[in-house]
Design a protein around this motif. Sequence first.
Motif, short mmCIF file in Angstrom:
data_model
loop_
_atom_site.label_atom_id
_atom_site.label_comp_id
_atom_site.label_asym_id
_atom_site.label_seq_id
_atom_site.Cartn_x
_atom_site.Cartn_y
_atom_site.Cartn_z
N ASN A 1 12.92 5.11 46.57
CA ASN A 1 13.41 5.53 45.25
C ASN A 1 13.41 7.03 45.06
OD1 ASN A 1 13.74 2.83 44.37
ND2 ASN A 1 11.57 2.70 43.86
N CYS A 2 12.57 7.75 45.79
CA CYS A 2 12.47 9.18 45.48
C CYS A 2 12.00 10.00 46.68
CB CYS A 2 11.55 9.43 44.29
SG CYS A 2 10.20 8.27 44.08
N LEU A 3 12.42 11.26 46.62
CA LEU A 3 12.03 12.30 47.56
C LEU A 3 11.48 13.46 46.77
CD1 LEU A 3 15.23 12.63 49.79
CD2 LEU A 3 13.01 11.90 50.64
N GLU A 4 10.48 14.13 47.30
CA GLU A 4 9.95 15.34 46.65
C GLU A 4 9.41 16.27 47.73
OE1 GLU A 4 9.11 18.04 43.68
OE2 GLU A 4 10.33 16.23 43.60
N LEU A 5 9.72 17.55 47.62
CA LEU A 5 9.28 18.53 48.60
C LEU A 5 7.82 18.90 48.36
CD1 LEU A 5 12.41 20.85 48.56
CD2 LEU A 5 11.91 18.99 50.16
N TYR A 6 7.09 19.11 49.46
CA TYR A 6 5.72 19.58 49.40
C TYR A 6 5.74 21.10 49.47
CZ TYR A 6 0.65 19.07 50.27
OH TYR A 6 -0.72 19.11 50.18
N ASP A 7 4.58 21.76 49.58
CA ASP A 7 4.55 23.21 49.52
C ASP A 7 4.63 23.87 50.89
OD1 ASP A 7 2.08 22.33 50.23
OD2 ASP A 7 0.98 23.32 48.61
N THR A 8 5.31 23.22 51.83
CA THR A 8 5.67 23.84 53.11
C THR A 8 7.12 23.51 53.39
OG1 THR A 8 5.13 21.93 54.49
CG2 THR A 8 3.33 23.45 53.98
N ILE B 1 2.29 7.10 34.36
CA ILE B 1 2.31 8.24 35.26
C ILE B 1 0.89 8.46 35.78
CG2 ILE B 1 2.69 10.73 35.50
CD1 ILE B 1 4.73 10.52 33.23
N ALA B 2 0.77 8.57 37.09
CA ALA B 2 -0.50 8.94 37.72
C ALA B 2 -0.39 10.37 38.20
CB ALA B 2 -0.82 8.01 38.89
N ILE B 3 -1.44 11.17 37.99
CA ILE B 3 -1.46 12.57 38.40
C ILE B 3 -2.57 12.77 39.41
CG2 ILE B 3 -1.66 14.96 37.63
CD1 ILE B 3 -0.77 13.91 34.82
N ARG B 4 -2.21 13.27 40.59
CA ARG B 4 -3.16 13.39 41.69
C ARG B 4 -3.22 14.86 42.14
NH1 ARG B 4 -3.62 9.13 46.56
NH2 ARG B 4 -4.17 7.92 44.71
N ASN B 5 -4.45 15.36 42.30
CA ASN B 5 -4.65 16.71 42.83
C ASN B 5 -4.61 16.62 44.36
OD1 ASN B 5 -5.55 19.24 43.63
ND2 ASN B 5 -6.96 19.43 41.89
N MET B 6 -3.60 17.25 44.97
CA MET B 6 -3.40 17.08 46.41
C MET B 6 -4.28 18.00 47.23
SD MET B 6 -1.35 14.66 46.41
CE MET B 6 -1.09 14.58 48.17
N HIS B 7 -4.89 19.01 46.64
CA HIS B 7 -5.73 19.95 47.39
C HIS B 7 -7.22 19.79 47.08
CE1 HIS B 7 -2.47 23.08 48.64
NE2 HIS B 7 -2.10 21.85 48.87
N SER B 8 -7.58 18.68 46.46
CA SER B 8 -9.00 18.48 46.12
C SER B 8 -9.74 17.85 47.30
CB SER B 8 -9.13 17.60 44.90
OG SER B 8 -8.58 16.33 45.14
N MET C 1 -9.99 9.54 46.29
CA MET C 1 -9.27 10.49 45.45
C MET C 1 -8.84 9.79 44.18
SD MET C 1 -5.84 12.69 46.41
CE MET C 1 -6.60 13.39 47.87
N SER C 2 -9.35 10.19 43.02
CA SER C 2 -9.06 9.51 41.76
C SER C 2 -7.86 10.14 41.08
CB SER C 2 -10.27 9.54 40.83
OG SER C 2 -10.61 10.88 40.52
N ASP C 3 -7.13 9.32 40.33
CA ASP C 3 -5.95 9.77 39.61
C ASP C 3 -6.20 9.73 38.11
OD1 ASP C 3 -4.61 9.87 42.04
OD2 ASP C 3 -3.83 7.84 41.84
N SER C 4 -5.55 10.63 37.40
CA SER C 4 -5.47 10.53 35.94
C SER C 4 -4.21 9.74 35.63
CB SER C 4 -5.39 11.91 35.31
OG SER C 4 -6.52 12.69 35.64
N VAL C 5 -4.32 8.74 34.74
CA VAL C 5 -3.20 7.84 34.48
C VAL C 5 -2.93 7.80 32.99
CG1 VAL C 5 -2.31 5.49 34.71
CG2 VAL C 5 -3.76 6.44 36.51
N VAL C 6 -1.63 7.83 32.63
CA VAL C 6 -1.24 7.78 31.23
C VAL C 6 -0.02 6.87 31.07
CG1 VAL C 6 0.19 9.87 31.48
CG2 VAL C 6 -0.61 9.18 29.21
N GLN D 1 -0.43 19.62 42.08
CA GLN D 1 -0.56 18.27 41.54
C GLN D 1 0.72 17.47 41.84
OE1 GLN D 1 -1.43 18.83 37.35
NE2 GLN D 1 -3.61 18.50 37.70
N LEU D 2 0.51 16.24 42.23
CA LEU D 2 1.62 15.31 42.43
C LEU D 2 1.61 14.30 41.29
CD1 LEU D 2 3.91 14.24 44.30
CD2 LEU D 2 2.18 12.72 45.30
N ALA D 3 2.70 14.24 40.56
CA ALA D 3 2.85 13.27 39.48
C ALA D 3 3.68 12.09 39.99
CB ALA D 3 3.51 13.91 38.26
#
Length: 320
Positions: A231-238, A313-320, A1-6, A283-285
């Motif tokens: 360092n961080c928590l983030e909710l998923y889509d469930t 920042i890396a951006i990953r498509n979680m449903h790909s 799974m590749s990420d876009s990075v900026v 997308q997960l950033a």
Amino acid sequence: MSDSVVTVSRDVLTSLKYLDTRLVASSLDGSLAFVDASLNVDRVVLDAPVLDSAVLDSTVYAALANGSVQKVGFPAKDVQATSIGHDLPVQCVETHPRRNLVVSGSWDKSVQMADPRIHQQPTVLRVPGKVYAMDVHQQTDRFIVGLSSRQIQIYDFRKLDQPASELENGFRFQTTQIKFLPSGAGFLQSSIEGKVSLDLFQDTENSYAFKCHRQKLVVENEDIDLVNPVNCLELYDTESKFFTAGSDRSVCLWDYKSKKRVKQYANFEMSIVALAYNQTSHQLAIAMSDDSYKNMTGIDDQTNNKPAIASKIAIRNMHS
């Protein structure tokens, strides 16, 4: 799974939020970086280091180390003051869109809230400790604060004269983030001591804490647990799934109902200091910064005397 990075900043990132399809990253260099879908970056520089940010409609609210909260409109990127003003740095800022409120928590042991459309004195609540973490739950009209006094307080926006409930924090060390569950039935929190806890308001016997983001080391033939801050928590889509990330350069996806780690994404370039998940684009950033300064033993420690590594920042498509 590749990420876009900026690359977005030369300093440590402090928050990451989605503004529609764009990302907004705040930094200790006093900037907000706006990243579009093509990874173009626009920057706005504010008056002081930015410790947190929140989004309301098309406006970003920045929590500053000088005690103020400033608003930055989009797409004009015009900077304006708000009526919120603390005596010490603002650690947290959240928004309540249904009430059109901006809520801030500070090291000065206070929470302030104001309607950004009108310039009136904010409502001020005094709390028994520095505010380290905060979250707002719109549907149940509540907000929660994690305090330096090892207390957790939950307030109802409809009755602010006293906390609706108060709990003792099970963590011995500092809370890094706190998040209501989507249903409002409880909350998750993370700590610098490499732990996450689930607290349920009604079903308390099913509350629990667990260790994570730790690495096994062998030192002089002894097994050692290297504890990394979560360092961080983030909710998923469930309802039951959520992400954690830490200074071990990994992201984990958990299911609190099954009490299992669903997946681990490891070997990122630097410590992960913030996450943002877009439930529309799935997308997960992932914000990465060099936080090795945390290992310094004192102000004269030269072990970290090296050029700063730019934050990304890396951006990953979680449903790909």
